[in-house]
Design a protein around this motif. Structure first.
Motif, mmCIF file in Angstrom:
data_model
loop_
_atom_site.group_PDB
_atom_site.id
_atom_site.type_symbol
_atom_site.label_atom_id
_atom_site.label_comp_id
_atom_site.label_asym_id
_atom_site.label_seq_id
_atom_site.Cartn_x
_atom_site.Cartn_y
_atom_site.Cartn_z
ATOM 1 N N ASN A 1 0.829 -1.215 0.000
ATOM 2 C CA ASN A 1 0.000 0.000 0.000
ATOM 3 C C ASN A 1 0.852 1.249 0.000
ATOM 4 N N GLY A 2 1.975 1.203 -0.685
ATOM 5 C CA GLY A 2 2.765 2.409 -0.858
ATOM 6 C C GLY A 2 3.676 2.775 0.289
ATOM 7 N N ARG A 3 3.818 1.931 1.331
ATOM 8 C CA ARG A 3 4.776 2.278 2.386
ATOM 9 C C ARG A 3 5.301 1.033 3.075
ATOM 10 N N ILE A 4 6.341 1.266 3.908
ATOM 11 C CA ILE A 4 6.977 0.158 4.628
ATOM 12 C C ILE A 4 6.317 0.056 6.004
ATOM 13 N N LYS A 5 5.887 -1.118 6.374
ATOM 14 C CA LYS A 5 5.312 -1.275 7.707
ATOM 15 C C LYS A 5 5.718 -2.616 8.307
ATOM 16 N N PRO A 6 5.527 -2.769 9.624
ATOM 17 C CA PRO A 6 5.843 -4.064 10.248
ATOM 18 C C PRO A 6 4.843 -5.118 9.775
ATOM 19 N N LEU A 7 5.294 -6.341 9.717
ATOM 20 C CA LEU A 7 4.464 -7.422 9.191
ATOM 21 C C LEU A 7 3.167 -7.585 9.974
ATOM 22 N N LEU A 8 3.243 -7.420 11.300
ATOM 23 C CA LEU A 8 2.051 -7.606 12.127
ATOM 24 C C LEU A 8 0.905 -6.711 11.671
ATOM 25 N N ILE A 9 1.247 -5.443 11.369
ATOM 26 C CA ILE A 9 0.201 -4.501 10.948
ATOM 27 C C ILE A 9 -0.429 -4.968 9.648
ATOM 28 N N HIS A 10 0.412 -5.285 8.665
ATOM 29 C CA HIS A 10 -0.112 -5.677 7.364
ATOM 30 C C HIS A 10 -0.893 -6.976 7.456
ATOM 31 N N ALA A 11 -0.381 -7.903 8.297
ATOM 32 C CA ALA A 11 -1.075 -9.184 8.448
ATOM 33 C C ALA A 11 -2.475 -8.963 8.998
ATOM 34 N N GLY A 12 -2.567 -8.106 10.014
ATOM 35 C CA GLY A 12 -3.876 -7.826 10.597
ATOM 36 C C GLY A 12 -4.810 -7.195 9.591
ATOM 37 N N GLU A 13 -4.282 -6.246 8.810
ATOM 38 C CA GLU A 13 -5.122 -5.566 7.812
ATOM 39 C C GLU A 13 -5.579 -6.550 6.738
ATOM 40 N N THR A 14 -4.666 -7.422 6.317
ATOM 41 C CA THR A 14 -5.017 -8.391 5.273
ATOM 42 C C THR A 14 -6.099 -9.339 5.765
ATOM 43 N N LEU A 15 -5.921 -9.854 6.998
ATOM 44 C CA LEU A 15 -6.918 -10.777 7.530
ATOM 45 C C LEU A 15 -8.262 -10.085 7.690
ATOM 46 N N LYS A 16 -8.190 -8.792 8.054
ATOM 47 C CA LYS A 16 -9.426 -8.037 8.216
ATOM 48 C C LYS A 16 -10.194 -7.991 6.902
#
Lengths: 481, 545
Positions: free
Chosen positions: A34-49
């Motif tokens: 999504n255009g930026r660098i983030k920790p995996l936990l955040i992205h994982a949560g967003e993806t599962l959501k």
């Protein structure tokens, strides 16, 4: 330890590796999405959501689930289905709420063909679109295409990198770009919104039940501090002013209202303000914590015209702060209505309430006027058009004029004190229309975010409850004996 | 002036400047705006502007508000200290109103579409106009159409040209119109077919009638090419003759294969195939692979085509590789290359549907006409807006009568007409303003958000060329929130569009603007905000009853 696991991978089948690697601490791996660098936990949560409607799957750590899915471990993920026609198309009963992804895949081609043939933009077509988007994301995930790993100075999907690179991606990235991205992980783990909600409610309880001032004041200050910290975190992570989507504006308005209430209450020596501020603050905190479908906490990229921190911080913050002040007037008005109906209120009391409401309206209308004008100046600066009758623009003017009509009317016999209070309560509905209605119901113009789930229902409920309160508390005309 | 007249005037002034009038007009204005936002959300911005926001009656409401604001201040003179803020606020409001009016009256607001490396002097404005152009005489007449939201009978006449109806929002529908003349040997065919397979289903219209300007004689549907041919050529087409050519007389309609007249094909020195035969004393030479006309071989090295001859040659060889479908009204011919023995298949297209040799297509005939021709006739349609673009009623149309014939002209295509032996081009378009200088897009850059396809920022590099000053300066850098000012105009980056299929090259759209009222609006705004703060400050200790 990591080297040991790496060597395990060389010796053992993929699934076993997946198990142990995915269950190790991988929350802090950097990922680009999504255009930026983030920790995996955040992205994982967003993806599962997005995929399941929930931030985690069956109580497991989202990063672990994400990792396992990316390594194609069989997990029976389900997709929530709400639209009745979609349920029929998927051969589900009307009672069924979910469909397993492994079954959903079989319907992909058929439903895509169906969607193309639908000419009209119906809710069915939208739900089909959402179904296909989720399936697409799921497929991307299980083929390892979604997980971008930092290796050899570039971002590549999981399937294109070596296992050792996955392990070392974090340290490689940090050595080359620093560990700024980890701040988001800290922000997430602190769980500040939850704490803010708890403390706000506690403060309210103290005020209402125990009638003690100073503990309540202390708690109010504490929740304010928590929210300020959270907002500061968001500014640091997103590198922009904290008012770029609905989630952030709701968050900021709650904080603004409480801060404003504390300041005004202090200078006017009026303890009632803090209760009012806390009430609104608790409401916004509840929305922040529970209305995840309508308010999305995800920090995503902005459209080009919004990439201007100066105008964002001036125009949008002014408008949101005006909404905060007007919200205080709304809470005050409803309090007055309910007290008048259920406890009784003397004329002096009523006058006092009106005075308090008028104070908040002063700030609200001046800030709103300034905000509307700043919006015009921004539009003029960006497109050469000071005023374009855009729905959001127009509605902000409608709000201003409604409050202006009420304030002007206060000088005439048309609006005595007892009419002023319910009018102020009802006037806030126009704020809700300008704030939420334009985005979720009118859904057009420069400010549109697209028709989001729950938005229309939320607004409808809000309007209904306010009308009920007005209906119940308004006195019928006294019969002259 | 009599006493009662003066009295009445004073009464009116008091009424207009009264609080209750002010509140009434504020509420009226607010209600209009609320309705306006809902109209815009369903029917689109253009309709909302035409119907409401730019209408005379909404303007009247705003005028009424301005009057009320002015009189409210005038009636509360001589100045009182506690009202200083109030005077400032009202002055600010009136100044803003004055500024808006100046902008409306004397301002320019339009778009400049820039294609890469092309000069552009035109600014596209908002009003619709009909432009009558005689290119030979370099004469141009521009008629401004009314800014209405609904269909309007314009009824404007110039010479023997009459503009009848204007539809600001329309959709065209297929209509079959009576042809004023009977076609030549039944050569003019029009037909509507329906083609489908499991993935697509579509109906299409083909016509060879000269009046059917909206339709062609051939159509490409993906890889399939569909052609409408003259009915008289069907028998020759369907024949599986070895040479795969046939000859056709467009005047008489007769056709025959070389085998029928016992003519053999020969080869030139270069190996090109040719046929020669004699018909009614005329020697006709054809090179089927070079062209459909008979050739004049007086000069052996340089063969020229005799284009006014009614004879044609048709080579079917080239239509065997790719899917080509030939339709003859009721009949069809196609090359089935996948059959056991590849052959030209033919048959009747009924309304039940026949199978075609490609992609499981099924073709059926919906309507066949020789005495009528198909036309797309616009009819008024309420617009519908979705995601910023119109999905319904997106067309504009105007009905014009010239020399007692009716024509519909849409904004999609101009109409060419021979008016009194002069070529006349009629076009329905947006009003344009010619700049005294030219803009050129020398470069367009777009950055995407990393890992996505969304534009993060886009910028144009625009060169401004002014022939007067002979200035050809450096490229001005225009991007979001960063406009360029030149000679009273301000140019802002508005949007962009792809100019090639691959979407790698882009054109840029700038919004062009002249706002003479700007300073009033800004100054008025300042007065408004400062005045309201001042008002509250002055009255901070005042308790209200």
């Amino acid at each position: 330890m990591k080297n040991f696991i790496a060597s395990l991978f060389l010796l053992f089948p993929l699934t076993l590796f997946a198990n142990s690697f995915c269950q190790s601490n991988i929350d802090d791996l950097p990922i680009q999405q999504n255009g930026r660098i983030k920790p995996l936990l955040i992205h994982a949560g967003e993806t599962l959501k997005i995929l399941t409607g929930k931030k985690s799957w069956e109580g497991a750590n989202p990063s672990t689930t994400y990792c396992e899915l990316s390594l194609n471990t069989p997990i029976d993920l389900t997709m929530p289905i709400e639209h009745v026609e979609l349920k029929t198309a998927l051969s589900l009963t009307t009672k069924a709420k979910v469909i397993a992804y492994k079954d959903a895949i079989n319907f992909k081609d058929d439903l895509r063909r169906k969607m193309v043939l639908i000419k009209e933009e119906s809710s069915y077509k939208k739900s089909l679109q959402q179904f296909l988007n989720r399936l697409g994301l799921y497929e991307q995930l299980i083929t390892g295409d979604d997980w971008m790993i930092y290796s050899k100075g570039q971002w590549a999907p999981l399937k294109a990198v070596q296992p050792e690179d996955v392990m070392t991606s974090k340290n490689t990235y940090i050595s080359q770009h620093g560990d700024r991205y980890l701040v988001e992980l800290t922000m997430h783990k602190l769980g500040l919104p939850h704490w803010a909600l708890v403390i706000s409610i506690l403060a309210l309880i103290f005020y209402v039940s125990f009638r003690s001032f100073y503990p309540g004041l202390f708690l109010a200050s504490l929740t304010l501090l928590t929210q300020v910290t959270y907002i500061t975190f968001r500014i640091y992570v997103s590198q922009r002013a904290p008012i770029t989507n609905m989630y952030e504006t709701v968050l900021f308005s709650g904080f603004g209202a409480l801060a404003l209430a504390l300041i005004i209450g202090h200078y006017r020596n009026e303890k009632k303000f803090i209760l009012v501020g806390l009430t609104y603050n608790a409401m916004t905190m509840m929305m922040i914590n529970f209305a995840g479908g309508m308010l999305n906490p995800q920090i995503g990229p902005l459209v080009p015209v919004l990439r201007d921190n100066f105008w964002l911080s001036t125009h949008v913050t002014t408008i949101i702060l005006s909404y905060s002040a007007l919200a205080l007037s709304w809470v005050l008005a409803n309090f007055a209505l309910m007290q008048k109906k259920f406890k009784g209120m003397s004329t002096a009391d009523e006058k006092h309430f009106v005075d308090l409401i008028y104070t908040t309206l002063k700030y609200g209308t001046v800030l709103l006027g300034a905000g509307v004008i700043l919006g015009g100046v921004w539009a003029d600066y960006s497109w050469g058009r000071f005023w374009g009758w855009d729905p959001k623009e127009t509605w902000s003017l409608i709000v201003l004029l409604i409050y202006m009509a009420i304030l002007h009317g206060k000088y005439t016999s048309w609006i005595p004190n007892n009419r002023f209070i319910p009018l102020v309560a009802g006037a806030f509905l126009s704020v809700m229309m300008a704030w939420f209605g334009v985005n979720y119901i009118l859904a057009s113009g420069l400010h549109s975010y697209g028709f989001s789930e729950g938005g229309a229902m939320f607004l409808g409920t809000f309007f209904l409850v306010q009308f009920i309160i007005l209906g119940v508390t308004l006195n019928p005309k006294r019969k002259i004996a | 002036m009599s006493a009662t007249f003066e009295n009445n005037l004073l009464k009116i002034q008091k009424k207009i400047g009264s609080l209750k009038f002010g509140i009434t007009v504020i509420i009226l204005f607010t209600l209009c705006m609320i309705v306006g936002t809902f109209i815009e959300s369903t029917l689109g911005t253009d309709f909302a502007n035409r119907f409401l926001y730019k209408s005379w009656w909404f303007f009247l409401v705003q005028f009424g508000m301005t009057l009320s604001i002015i009189f409210a201040a005038l009636l509360r003179l001589p100045p009182k200290k506690r009202l200083y803020g109030f005077y400032t606020v009202h002055t600010g409001l009136v100044t803003i109103a004055a500024g808006s009016f100046i902008t409306y009256y004397a301002g320019v607001d339009g778009n400049v579409t820039l294609y890469p490396n092309e000069n552009q002097k035109e600014v596209e404005l908002n009003k619709d106009v009909v432009v009558f152009r005689y290119p030979a005489q370099d004469k141009k007449i521009v008629y401004e159409l009314p800014y209405s939201a609904f269909a309007k009978n314009v009824d404007a006449t110039y010479d023997d040209i009459k503009i009848k109806d204007f539809l600001p929002f329309a959709d065209s529908h297929l209509t079959w119109l009576q042809t004023p003349f009977i076609s030549n040997n039944g050569q003019y065919l029009s037909a509507q077919y329906f083609i489908e397979n499991s993935n697509v289903s579509q109906d299409f219209v083909l016509s060879s009638h000269p009046y059917a300007i909206d339709f062609q004689t051939s159509l490409q549907m993906g890889l399939l090419n569909i052609h409408l041919m003259a009915a008289s050529t069907f028998t020759c087409f369907a024949e599986n003759n070895p040479s795969d050519v046939f000859f056709w007389n467009t005047a008489t309609g007769e056709c025959f294969t070389p085998e029928k007249i016992k003519v053999k094909g020969q080869k030139t020195a270069q190996g090109t195939r040719f046929f020669v035969f004699k018909r009614e004393g005329e020697v006709l030479t054809f090179l089927p692979e070079k062209g459909p006309w008979p050739m004049n071989l007086k000069n052996p090295k340089d063969a020229t085509a005799i284009e006014d001859s009614p004879w044609r040659v048709f080579s079917k060889l080239i239509f065997k590789e790719k899917p080509h479908l030939f339709l003859f009204g009721k009949h069809f011919v196609a090359w089935d290359k996948n059959a056991a023995a590849p052959t030209w298949i033919h048959g009747d297209v009924g309304d039940k549907g026949i199978d075609l040799p490609w992609m499981d297509f099924k073709l059926s005939l919906l309507q066949l006409e020789e005495k009528k021709y198909p036309a797309l006739v616009p009819a008024y349609k309420y617009p519908k807006q979705l995601n910023g673009t119109l999905v319904s009623g997106a067309q504009k149309a105007v009905n014009i009568e010239i020399e007692n014939q009716n024509f519909w002209i849409t904004n999609e295509r101009p109409l060419e007409f021979m008016h009194k032996n002069e070529k006349l081009i009629i076009q329905l378009k947006k009003q344009t303003l010619n700049l005294p200088f030219a803009l050129t897009l020398s470069e367009f850059k777009m950055d995407k958000d990393p890992g996505t396809n969304n534009p993060a920022s886009y910028e144009s590099f625009v060169k401004i060329f002014n022939s007067d000053e002979n200035v050809r300066g450096n490229a001005h850098h225009v991007f979001m929130n960063n406009p360029v000012k030149y000679r009273g105009f301000t140019f802002y980056q508005a949007s962009y569009f792809p100019v090639d299929e691959a979407q790698t090259t882009f054109g840029s759209v700038l919004s062009a603007n002249v706002d003479p009222g700007r300073i009033f609006k800004y100054f008025g705004s300042l007065l408004l905000v400062l005045g309201s703060i001042w008002h509250h400050f002055l009255n901070r200790n005042r308790k209200y009853v």
